[in-house]
Write an enzyme that holds these catalytic residues in place. Structure first.
Site, PDB file in Angstrom:
ATOM      1  N   ARG A  18      36.791  66.597  51.289  1.00  0.00           N
ATOM      2  CA  ARG A  18      36.200  65.257  51.374  1.00  0.00           C
ATOM      3  C   ARG A  18      36.919  64.382  52.400  1.00  0.00           C
ATOM      4  O   ARG A  18      36.276  63.658  53.162  1.00  0.00           O
ATOM      5  CB  ARG A  18      36.212  64.563  50.006  1.00  0.00           C
ATOM      6  CG  ARG A  18      35.245  65.194  49.013  1.00  0.00           C
ATOM      7  CD  ARG A  18      35.363  64.570  47.636  1.00  0.00           C
ATOM      8  NE  ARG A  18      36.719  64.769  47.147  1.00  0.00           N
ATOM      9  CZ  ARG A  18      37.414  63.867  46.470  1.00  0.00           C
ATOM     10  NH1 ARG A  18      36.908  62.687  46.182  1.00  0.00           N
ATOM     11  NH2 ARG A  18      38.651  64.124  46.063  1.00  0.00           N
ATOM     12  N   ASN A  36      33.178  64.930  44.800  1.00  0.00           N
ATOM     13  CA  ASN A  36      33.311  66.157  44.021  1.00  0.00           C
ATOM     14  C   ASN A  36      32.340  66.104  42.850  1.00  0.00           C
ATOM     15  O   ASN A  36      32.149  65.047  42.251  1.00  0.00           O
ATOM     16  CB  ASN A  36      34.731  66.312  43.481  1.00  0.00           C
ATOM     17  CG  ASN A  36      35.716  66.741  44.526  1.00  0.00           C
ATOM     18  OD1 ASN A  36      35.364  67.239  45.585  1.00  0.00           O
ATOM     19  ND2 ASN A  36      36.999  66.545  44.247  1.00  0.00           N
TER      20      ASN A  36
END
Length: 88
Positions: A18, A36
């Site tokens: 990320r 997530n």
């Protein structure tokens, strides 16, 4: 402007995916977010001009060095005027 929602499968949590995604999106001028999911995937929303979004989608298929992307699901959505890029 286009908007895409992607679900990235593989070893994509706990490897800086990320964070790297955010850096790449900011470099390309693509807005959206990455998060997530409980099932071990990463969900990513991209919004911007077609060229940069397409380039970002190609990057998501590789990810950062320690990621192992096995599959990416892509859906089209209507642009919503996203600003910036966040991670959750």
């Amino acid at each position: 402007m286009i908007r895409r929602r992607l679900i990235v499968h593989g070893q994509v949590q706990g490897v800086g995916y990320r964070y790297s995604c955010q850096l790449q999106a900011e470099r390309l001028g693509v807005c959206g977010w990455a998060a997530n999911r409980d099932d071990g995937t990463v969900e990513v929303v991209l919004e911007g001009e077609q060229g940069p979004v397409t380039e970002m989608m190609a990057w998501l298929g590789r990810g950062p060095r320690h990621a192992d992307v096995t599959r990416v699901e892509v859906g089209e959505e209507t642009p919503e005027g996203a600003v910036g890029f966040d991670t959750y």
